[in-house]
Design a protein around this motif. Structure first.
Motif, PDB file in Angstrom:
ATOM      1  N   ASN A  89       0.813  -1.211   0.000  1.00  9.92           N
ATOM      2  CA  ASN A  89       0.000   0.000   0.000  1.00  9.92           C
ATOM      3  C   ASN A  89       0.854   1.272   0.000  1.00  9.92           C
ATOM      4  OD1 ASN A  89      -2.444   1.201  -0.198  1.00  9.92           O
ATOM      5  ND2 ASN A  89      -3.070   0.895   1.921  1.00  9.92           N
ATOM      6  N   SER A  90       1.918   1.273  -0.808  1.00 11.14           N
ATOM      7  CA  SER A  90       2.769   2.458  -1.018  1.00 11.14           C
ATOM      8  C   SER A  90       3.467   2.920   0.255  1.00 11.14           C
ATOM      9  CB  SER A  90       1.937   3.615  -1.599  1.00 11.14           C
ATOM     10  OG  SER A  90       1.331   3.252  -2.812  1.00 11.14           O
ATOM     11  N   ARG A  91       3.805   1.983   1.121  1.00 15.23           N
ATOM     12  CA  ARG A  91       4.493   2.331   2.365  1.00 15.23           C
ATOM     13  C   ARG A  91       5.867   1.653   2.412  1.00 15.23           C
ATOM     14  NH1 ARG A  91       0.176   0.955   6.917  1.00 15.23           N
ATOM     15  NH2 ARG A  91      -0.131  -0.866   5.580  1.00 15.23           N
ATOM     16  N   PHE A  92       6.638   2.003   3.450  1.00 11.85           N
ATOM     17  CA  PHE A  92       7.960   1.428   3.646  1.00 11.85           C
ATOM     18  C   PHE A  92       8.093   0.914   5.073  1.00 11.85           C
ATOM     19  CE2 PHE A  92       8.447   4.485   0.241  1.00 11.85           C
ATOM     20  CZ  PHE A  92       9.295   3.849  -0.657  1.00 11.85           C
ATOM     21  N   SER A  93       8.902  -0.138   5.221  1.00 12.05           N
ATOM     22  CA  SER A  93       9.202  -0.679   6.541  1.00 12.05           C
ATOM     23  C   SER A  93      10.654  -0.347   6.887  1.00 12.05           C
ATOM     24  CB  SER A  93       8.992  -2.197   6.555  1.00 12.05           C
ATOM     25  OG  SER A  93       9.413  -2.748   7.790  1.00 12.05           O
ATOM     26  N   PHE A  94      10.844   0.279   8.043  1.00 14.16           N
ATOM     27  CA  PHE A  94      12.176   0.698   8.481  1.00 14.16           C
ATOM     28  C   PHE A  94      12.623  -0.181   9.649  1.00 14.16           C
ATOM     29  CE2 PHE A  94      10.306   4.278   6.401  1.00 14.16           C
ATOM     30  CZ  PHE A  94      11.345   4.975   5.808  1.00 14.16           C
ATOM     31  N   ARG A  95      13.818  -0.759   9.561  1.00 15.03           N
ATOM     32  CA  ARG A  95      14.425  -1.469  10.680  1.00 15.03           C
ATOM     33  C   ARG A  95      15.486  -0.540  11.280  1.00 15.03           C
ATOM     34  NH1 ARG A  95      15.358  -6.837  12.098  1.00 15.03           N
ATOM     35  NH2 ARG A  95      13.269  -7.146  11.258  1.00 15.03           N
ATOM     36  N   MET A  96      15.322  -0.221  12.572  1.00 16.58           N
ATOM     37  CA  MET A  96      16.209   0.727  13.224  1.00 16.58           C
ATOM     38  C   MET A  96      17.407   0.025  13.873  1.00 16.58           C
ATOM     39  SD  MET A  96      14.620   3.412  12.384  1.00 16.58           S
ATOM     40  CE  MET A  96      15.600   4.635  13.274  1.00 16.58           C
ATOM     41  N   GLU A  97      18.506   0.723  13.905  1.00 15.00           N
ATOM     42  CA  GLU A  97      19.720   0.197  14.528  1.00 15.00           C
ATOM     43  C   GLU A  97      19.758   0.599  15.995  1.00 15.00           C
ATOM     44  OE1 GLU A  97      24.414  -0.350  13.260  1.00 15.00           O
ATOM     45  OE2 GLU A  97      23.178   1.203  12.318  1.00 15.00           O
ATOM     46  N   ASP A  98      18.731   0.131  16.723  1.00 18.61           N
ATOM     47  CA  ASP A  98      18.690   0.356  18.161  1.00 18.61           C
ATOM     48  C   ASP A  98      18.685  -0.998  18.871  1.00 18.61           C
ATOM     49  OD1 ASP A  98      16.057  -0.565  17.828  1.00 18.61           O
ATOM     50  OD2 ASP A  98      15.204   1.443  17.869  1.00 18.61           O
ATOM     51  N   GLN A  99      18.688  -0.958  20.178  1.00 19.22           N
ATOM     52  CA  GLN A  99      18.805  -2.203  20.950  1.00 19.22           C
ATOM     53  C   GLN A  99      17.643  -3.155  20.668  1.00 19.22           C
ATOM     54  OE1 GLN A  99      20.149  -1.829  25.066  1.00 19.22           O
ATOM     55  NE2 GLN A  99      18.593  -3.280  25.698  1.00 19.22           N
ATOM     56  N   LYS A 100      16.467  -2.606  20.400  1.00 19.64           N
ATOM     57  CA  LYS A 100      15.293  -3.434  20.160  1.00 19.64           C
ATOM     58  C   LYS A 100      15.121  -3.813  18.688  1.00 19.64           C
ATOM     59  CE  LYS A 100      12.657  -1.506  24.035  1.00 19.64           C
ATOM     60  NZ  LYS A 100      11.406  -0.815  24.433  1.00 19.64           N
ATOM     61  N   LEU A 101      16.018  -3.307  17.828  1.00 21.11           N
ATOM     62  CA  LEU A 101      15.869  -3.492  16.379  1.00 21.11           C
ATOM     63  C   LEU A 101      14.437  -3.160  15.951  1.00 21.11           C
ATOM     64  CD1 LEU A 101      17.912  -6.775  15.751  1.00 21.11           C
ATOM     65  CD2 LEU A 101      18.595  -4.419  15.273  1.00 21.11           C
ATOM     66  N   SER A 102      13.990  -1.995  16.361  1.00 19.75           N
ATOM     67  CA  SER A 102      12.607  -1.564  16.148  1.00 19.75           C
ATOM     68  C   SER A 102      12.245  -1.559  14.670  1.00 19.75           C
ATOM     69  CB  SER A 102      12.405  -0.153  16.714  1.00 19.75           C
ATOM     70  OG  SER A 102      12.780  -0.098  18.077  1.00 19.75           O
ATOM     71  N   THR A 103      11.029  -2.002  14.362  1.00 20.01           N
ATOM     72  CA  THR A 103      10.489  -1.945  13.004  1.00 20.01           C
ATOM     73  C   THR A 103       9.385  -0.907  12.962  1.00 20.01           C
ATOM     74  OG1 THR A 103      10.998  -4.278  12.582  1.00 20.01           O
ATOM     75  CG2 THR A 103       9.355  -3.234  11.170  1.00 20.01           C
ATOM     76  N   ILE A 104       9.488   0.025  12.014  1.00 19.68           N
ATOM     77  CA  ILE A 104       8.535   1.128  11.901  1.00 19.68           C
ATOM     78  C   ILE A 104       7.994   1.161  10.480  1.00 19.68           C
ATOM     79  CG2 ILE A 104       8.200   3.618  12.141  1.00 19.68           C
ATOM     80  CD1 ILE A 104      10.709   3.633  13.933  1.00 19.68           C
ATOM     81  N   VAL A 105       6.688   1.291  10.349  1.00 16.10           N
ATOM     82  CA  VAL A 105       6.050   1.359   9.029  1.00 16.10           C
ATOM     83  C   VAL A 105       5.597   2.787   8.767  1.00 16.10           C
ATOM     84  CG1 VAL A 105       4.156   0.523   7.589  1.00 16.10           C
ATOM     85  CG2 VAL A 105       5.331  -1.044   9.162  1.00 16.10           C
ATOM     86  N   SER A 106       5.910   3.278   7.588  1.00  7.99           N
ATOM     87  CA  SER A 106       5.568   4.653   7.229  1.00  7.99           C
ATOM     88  C   SER A 106       4.099   4.789   6.866  1.00  7.99           C
ATOM     89  CB  SER A 106       6.428   5.123   6.059  1.00  7.99           C
ATOM     90  OG  SER A 106       6.125   4.385   4.883  1.00  7.99           O
ATOM     91  N   GLY A 107       3.619   6.031   6.795  1.00  6.09           N
ATOM     92  CA  GLY A 107       2.264   6.330   6.342  1.00  6.09           C
ATOM     93  C   GLY A 107       2.245   6.543   4.835  1.00  6.09           C
ATOM     94  N   ARG A 108       1.118   6.243   4.208  1.00  2.95           N
ATOM     95  CA  ARG A 108       1.017   6.369   2.754  1.00  2.95           C
ATOM     96  C   ARG A 108       1.275   7.790   2.267  1.00  2.95           C
ATOM     97  NH1 ARG A 108      -4.433   4.368   0.471  1.00  2.95           N
ATOM     98  NH2 ARG A 108      -5.174   5.395   2.341  1.00  2.95           N
ATOM     99  N   SER A 109       0.797   8.772   3.005  1.00  6.50           N
ATOM    100  CA  SER A 109       0.910  10.151   2.541  1.00  6.50           C
ATOM    101  C   SER A 109       2.338  10.682   2.598  1.00  6.50           C
ATOM    102  CB  SER A 109      -0.017  11.060   3.357  1.00  6.50           C
ATOM    103  OG  SER A 109       0.313  11.010   4.736  1.00  6.50           O
ATOM    104  N   TYR A 110       3.265   9.897   3.180  1.00  8.17           N
ATOM    105  CA  TYR A 110       4.666  10.329   3.273  1.00  8.17           C
ATOM    106  C   TYR A 110       5.540   9.640   2.229  1.00  8.17           C
ATOM    107  CZ  TYR A 110       3.279  12.565   7.603  1.00  8.17           C
ATOM    108  OH  TYR A 110       2.664  13.379   8.518  1.00  8.17           O
ATOM    109  N   GLN A 111       4.912   8.970   1.276  1.00 12.33           N
ATOM    110  CA  GLN A 111       5.658   8.214   0.271  1.00 12.33           C
ATOM    111  C   GLN A 111       6.627   9.099  -0.511  1.00 12.33           C
ATOM    112  OE1 GLN A 111       3.335   6.809  -3.026  1.00 12.33           O
ATOM    113  NE2 GLN A 111       4.739   5.158  -3.512  1.00 12.33           N
ATOM    114  N   GLU A 112       6.153  10.249  -0.982  1.00 14.60           N
ATOM    115  CA  GLU A 112       7.000  11.112  -1.807  1.00 14.60           C
ATOM    116  C   GLU A 112       8.143  11.717  -1.002  1.00 14.60           C
ATOM    117  OE1 GLU A 112       6.964  11.281  -5.038  1.00 14.60           O
ATOM    118  OE2 GLU A 112       5.313   9.817  -4.960  1.00 14.60           O
ATOM    119  N   ILE A 113       7.889  12.065   0.254  1.00  8.39           N
ATOM    120  CA  ILE A 113       8.945  12.599   1.124  1.00  8.39           C
ATOM    121  C   ILE A 113      10.053  11.566   1.283  1.00  8.39           C
ATOM    122  CG2 ILE A 113       9.480  13.341   3.483  1.00  8.39           C
ATOM    123  CD1 ILE A 113       6.679  14.516   3.627  1.00  8.39           C
ATOM    124  N   ILE A 114       9.668  10.318   1.510  1.00  8.92           N
ATOM    125  CA  ILE A 114      10.644   9.240   1.693  1.00  8.92           C
ATOM    126  C   ILE A 114      11.403   8.969   0.412  1.00  8.92           C
ATOM    127  CG2 ILE A 114      10.915   6.790   2.242  1.00  8.92           C
ATOM    128  CD1 ILE A 114       8.398   7.158   4.073  1.00  8.92           C
TER     129      ILE A 114
END
Length: 256
Positions: A225-250
């Motif tokens: 659905n035009s989003r991205f999944s981010f894996r962070m380099e933190d202790q929890k290896l956090s996974t964050i999913v972006s919002g659709r309306s931020y697709q062009e910014i990303i």
């Protein structure tokens, strides 16, 4: 003031808020003719284009597409009455650049003041001023001072967190949680909008409720659905999913 009632559209993601406002609008039939309602920004855009309302009651904080982001996508902006449960925004700016600004829960006597304002409101002055305000509140103009650290207060205790230690910020209801790369979580009383205007360029807003540290992004994967999944380099290896309306910014950031 119009001789006919204003064609009115309510845009709010909370059904109880829409129901309350519909009930109050019904008490002013000589002013408002409710033609429809929308539960999110994308639906709001579609109904504004199709129904051409004279006036919209617009919630600011909505999932995926905020009221601000919705307005920026319109080719023709109706008269706007902002509605929100949050009072962190500049009341003076809203009242200057839109018809009115109502805090939830909306009260009938306050809506009556909005009706009075319609007698003197000049719609032709709204669009340009409103666009300028949207640019201000969505952080398009860079402030002269950028944050280098955060001050977190908890009771009598004050903690200083360097921005390089921050993995991401996440807004939940009226609070923003600061997640650090060592796995800690701290509440801050600063709003996400205020943080976005003060953070340095290595932070990016990828969701209406999330700002992350680009320097701590370990991996990025396309998501449905035009989003991205981010894996962070933190202790929890956090996974964050972006919002659709931020697709062009990303995409601009990633140069893809």
């Amino acid at each position: 003031m119009n001789t006919k009632p204003y064609k009115t559209l309510i845009i709010d993601d909370e059904p109880p808020a829409r129901l309350r406002l519909k009930s109050m609008i019904a008490d002013f039939p000589e002013t408002f003719n409710l033609i429809d309602e929308a539960a999110n920004g994308n639906e709001g855009i579609e109904k504004i284009d199709r129904l051409n309302p004279d006036i919209i009651f617009l919630d600011i904080q909505m999932p995926d597409l905020t009221g601000f982001e919705m307005l920026k996508q319109l080719t023709k902006i109706p008269i706007v009455v902002f509605c929100t449960a949050y009072d962190e925004f500049s009341l003076q700016a809203f009242e200057t650049n839109s018809l009115d600004y109502l805090l939830k829960p909306v009260r009938k006597e306050r809506l009556a003041q909005t009706v009075d304002k319609l007698r003197f409101f000049k719609k032709e002055q709204q669009s340009e001023q409103l666009i300028q305000m949207l640019q201000q509140f969505t952080g398009s103009s860079s402030p002269t001072t950028k944050l280098t650290s955060l001050t977190i207060r908890s009771g009598k205790k004050i903690t200083f967190i360097k921005l390089g230690e921050v993995s991401y910020f996440k807004a939940e209801e009226k609070y923003v949680t600061v997640h650090t790369k060592n796995g800690e979580a701290h509440l801050t009383d600063q709003s996400l909008i205020k943080l976005a205007s003060q953070l340095p360029d290595n932070f990016i807003r990828i969701h209406r409720s999330i700002i992350l540290n680009k320097e701590l992004v370990k991996e990025i994967q396309p998501y449905f659905n035009s989003r991205f999944s981010f894996r962070m380099e933190d202790q929890k290896l956090s996974t964050i999913v972006s919002g659709r309306s931020y697709q062009e910014i990303i995409k601009t950031w990633l140069k893809i």
